[in-house]
Design a protein around this motif. Structure first.
Motif, PDB file in Angstrom:
ATOM      1  N   ILE A   8       0.836  -1.207   0.000  1.00 13.18           N
ATOM      2  CA  ILE A   8       0.000   0.000   0.000  1.00 13.18           C
ATOM      3  C   ILE A   8       0.868   1.254   0.000  1.00 13.18           C
ATOM      4  O   ILE A   8       0.606   2.214  -0.736  1.00 13.18           O
ATOM      5  CB  ILE A   8      -0.963  -0.008   1.201  1.00 13.18           C
ATOM      6  CG1 ILE A   8      -1.977  -1.144   1.039  1.00 13.18           C
ATOM      7  CG2 ILE A   8      -1.685   1.326   1.337  1.00 13.18           C
ATOM      8  CD1 ILE A   8      -2.812  -1.408   2.271  1.00 13.18           C
ATOM      9  N   LEU A   9       1.921   1.262   0.803  1.00 11.14           N
ATOM     10  CA  LEU A   9       2.797   2.440   0.857  1.00 11.14           C
ATOM     11  C   LEU A   9       3.485   2.679  -0.491  1.00 11.14           C
ATOM     12  O   LEU A   9       3.626   3.822  -0.930  1.00 11.14           O
ATOM     13  CB  LEU A   9       3.827   2.295   1.976  1.00 11.14           C
ATOM     14  CG  LEU A   9       3.252   2.318   3.390  1.00 11.14           C
ATOM     15  CD1 LEU A   9       4.340   2.049   4.420  1.00 11.14           C
ATOM     16  CD2 LEU A   9       2.544   3.621   3.684  1.00 11.14           C
ATOM     17  N   SER A  81      -8.373  -0.944   3.938  1.00 11.67           N
ATOM     18  CA  SER A  81      -7.766  -0.889   5.260  1.00 11.67           C
ATOM     19  C   SER A  81      -7.582   0.557   5.713  1.00 11.67           C
ATOM     20  O   SER A  81      -7.738   1.490   4.937  1.00 11.67           O
ATOM     21  CB  SER A  81      -6.421  -1.613   5.258  1.00 11.67           C
ATOM     22  OG  SER A  81      -5.569  -1.052   4.299  1.00 11.67           O
ATOM     23  N   THR A  82      -7.243   0.685   6.982  1.00 15.46           N
ATOM     24  CA  THR A  82      -6.891   1.969   7.570  1.00 15.46           C
ATOM     25  C   THR A  82      -5.412   1.907   7.912  1.00 15.46           C
ATOM     26  O   THR A  82      -4.945   0.920   8.481  1.00 15.46           O
ATOM     27  CB  THR A  82      -7.711   2.208   8.857  1.00 15.46           C
ATOM     28  OG1 THR A  82      -9.083   2.305   8.504  1.00 15.46           O
ATOM     29  CG2 THR A  82      -7.285   3.474   9.560  1.00 15.46           C
ATOM     30  N   ILE A  83      -4.697   2.964   7.569  1.00 19.18           N
ATOM     31  CA  ILE A  83      -3.266   3.029   7.871  1.00 19.18           C
ATOM     32  C   ILE A  83      -3.022   4.244   8.746  1.00 19.18           C
ATOM     33  O   ILE A  83      -3.519   5.328   8.460  1.00 19.18           O
ATOM     34  CB  ILE A  83      -2.423   3.151   6.589  1.00 19.18           C
ATOM     35  CG1 ILE A  83      -2.624   1.920   5.721  1.00 19.18           C
ATOM     36  CG2 ILE A  83      -0.946   3.339   6.918  1.00 19.18           C
ATOM     37  CD1 ILE A  83      -1.993   2.035   4.355  1.00 19.18           C
ATOM     38  N   THR A  84      -2.270   4.046   9.829  1.00 19.20           N
ATOM     39  CA  THR A  84      -1.860   5.178  10.651  1.00 19.20           C
ATOM     40  C   THR A  84      -0.340   5.249  10.635  1.00 19.20           C
ATOM     41  O   THR A  84       0.341   4.228  10.778  1.00 19.20           O
ATOM     42  CB  THR A  84      -2.358   5.064  12.110  1.00 19.20           C
ATOM     43  OG1 THR A  84      -1.892   3.837  12.665  1.00 19.20           O
ATOM     44  CG2 THR A  84      -3.861   5.121  12.186  1.00 19.20           C
ATOM     45  N   ILE A  94       4.117   2.673  12.014  1.00 16.89           N
ATOM     46  CA  ILE A  94       3.220   2.527  10.869  1.00 16.89           C
ATOM     47  C   ILE A  94       2.392   1.273  11.124  1.00 16.89           C
ATOM     48  O   ILE A  94       2.939   0.199  11.341  1.00 16.89           O
ATOM     49  CB  ILE A  94       4.001   2.382   9.545  1.00 16.89           C
ATOM     50  CG1 ILE A  94       4.936   3.578   9.332  1.00 16.89           C
ATOM     51  CG2 ILE A  94       3.030   2.246   8.377  1.00 16.89           C
ATOM     52  CD1 ILE A  94       5.860   3.428   8.131  1.00 16.89           C
ATOM     53  N   LYS A  95       1.075   1.447  11.125  1.00 21.51           N
ATOM     54  CA  LYS A  95       0.181   0.317  11.397  1.00 21.51           C
ATOM     55  C   LYS A  95      -0.914   0.252  10.345  1.00 21.51           C
ATOM     56  O   LYS A  95      -1.391   1.272   9.865  1.00 21.51           O
ATOM     57  CB  LYS A  95      -0.486   0.481  12.766  1.00 21.51           C
ATOM     58  CG  LYS A  95       0.476   0.432  13.918  1.00 21.51           C
ATOM     59  CD  LYS A  95      -0.242   0.673  15.211  1.00 21.51           C
ATOM     60  CE  LYS A  95       0.749   0.810  16.344  1.00 21.51           C
ATOM     61  NZ  LYS A  95       0.158   1.358  17.534  1.00 21.51           N
ATOM     62  N   LYS A  96      -1.313  -0.969  10.038  1.00 22.83           N
ATOM     63  CA  LYS A  96      -2.400  -1.208   9.089  1.00 22.83           C
ATOM     64  C   LYS A  96      -3.443  -2.071   9.777  1.00 22.83           C
ATOM     65  O   LYS A  96      -3.121  -3.069  10.404  1.00 22.83           O
ATOM     66  CB  LYS A  96      -1.864  -1.933   7.858  1.00 22.83           C
ATOM     67  CG  LYS A  96      -2.926  -2.358   6.874  1.00 22.83           C
ATOM     68  CD  LYS A  96      -2.285  -3.179   5.752  1.00 22.83           C
ATOM     69  CE  LYS A  96      -3.293  -3.902   4.939  1.00 22.83           C
ATOM     70  NZ  LYS A  96      -3.779  -5.134   5.503  1.00 22.83           N
ATOM     71  N   MET A  97      -4.691  -1.636   9.668  1.00 22.99           N
ATOM     72  CA  MET A  97      -5.804  -2.432  10.177  1.00 22.99           C
ATOM     73  C   MET A  97      -6.792  -2.619   9.038  1.00 22.99           C
ATOM     74  O   MET A  97      -7.227  -1.642   8.425  1.00 22.99           O
ATOM     75  CB  MET A  97      -6.520  -1.714  11.326  1.00 22.99           C
ATOM     76  CG  MET A  97      -5.729  -1.638  12.588  1.00 22.99           C
ATOM     77  SD  MET A  97      -6.646  -0.973  14.024  1.00 22.99           S
ATOM     78  CE  MET A  97      -7.793   0.173  13.350  1.00 22.99           C
ATOM     79  N   ASP A  98      -7.096  -3.873   8.739  1.00 25.53           N
ATOM     80  CA  ASP A  98      -8.107  -4.126   7.716  1.00 25.53           C
ATOM     81  C   ASP A  98      -9.445  -3.618   8.217  1.00 25.53           C
ATOM     82  O   ASP A  98      -9.765  -3.748   9.402  1.00 25.53           O
ATOM     83  CB  ASP A  98      -8.186  -5.617   7.397  1.00 25.53           C
ATOM     84  CG  ASP A  98      -6.939  -6.130   6.694  1.00 25.53           C
ATOM     85  OD1 ASP A  98      -6.246  -5.317   6.057  1.00 25.53           O
ATOM     86  OD2 ASP A  98      -6.658  -7.335   6.784  1.00 25.53           O
TER      87      ASP A  98
END
Length: 193
Positions: A8-9, A81-84, A94-98
């Motif tokens: 994604i990045l 997903s959501t990325i913070t 850096i975190k990814k949550m579906d």
């Protein structure tokens, strides 16, 4: 870093790919249409479509007949997903949550749905503001702890900093190759000061 997150990045680093993903999040489309909408050559769009498909962020969704040649491949977005990303003076995360779609139905007339959307946007903004304050406090705490660890030699500092990032002795052991018992002893010494 998680392979999906990395994909994604990579996709988001390119403006054309960002515009394509944004468009495909709204509706399925094909190369020529994307080219016209985004204002980039069809050749460039096709190259980016190939990259996005390899990254698993889009997939083909059938084809559409064309009066000017072979059928056109239609694409749709995938992998929501959501990325913070937290990037501060003292830490980076850096975190990814579906996105977890539950089975709740969303019903109502247009007015009800727009109102519900407005309420959700407001709630998300409040959560973001609270998260921002919490992240600032986390940054200050880590900064203070790093100041206290400054007197340690490089080896001990590396263990302490890694622990502050993960808060888990086993993970620190895996990441540094230092036995868990030694990691725990270093952290206990640091905490007892």
């Amino acid at each position: 870093m998680d392979e999906d997150l990395w994909s994604i990045l990579i996709a988001l680093e390119n403006n054309t790919r960002r515009e394509m993903l944004k468009t495909l999040a709204n509706y399925d489309s094909y190369g020529l249409e994307l080219s016209k909408m985004i204002g980039v050559s069809q050749q460039a769009i096709n190259k980016q479509l190939e990259i996005l498909e390899k990254l698993g962020l889009i997939s083909t969704n059938g084809s559409m007949p064309s009066t000017m040649g072979p059928p056109r491949k239609v694409y749709r977005s995938m992998g929501f997903s959501t990325i913070t990303i937290d990037y501060s003076r003292n830490f980076m995360s850096i975190k990814k949550m579906d996105i977890d779609y539950d089975n709740d139905n969303v019903d109502g007339d247009n007015s009800d749905l727009v109102h519900e959307l407005d309420v959700l946007n407001h709630e998300i903004n409040q959560i973001d503001r609270k998260r921002n304050l919490m992240t600032a406090k986390k940054d200050m705490i880590i900064g203070r702890l790093k100041e206290k660890a400054a007197g340690y030699d490089n080896f001990y500092r590396k263990i302490i900093y890694e622990y502050l990032e993960t808060m888990d002795s086993s993970t620190v052991s895996q990441n540094t190759g230092v036995p868990v018992e030694m990691v725990e002893r270093i952290i206990n010494d640091f905490l007892s000061e």
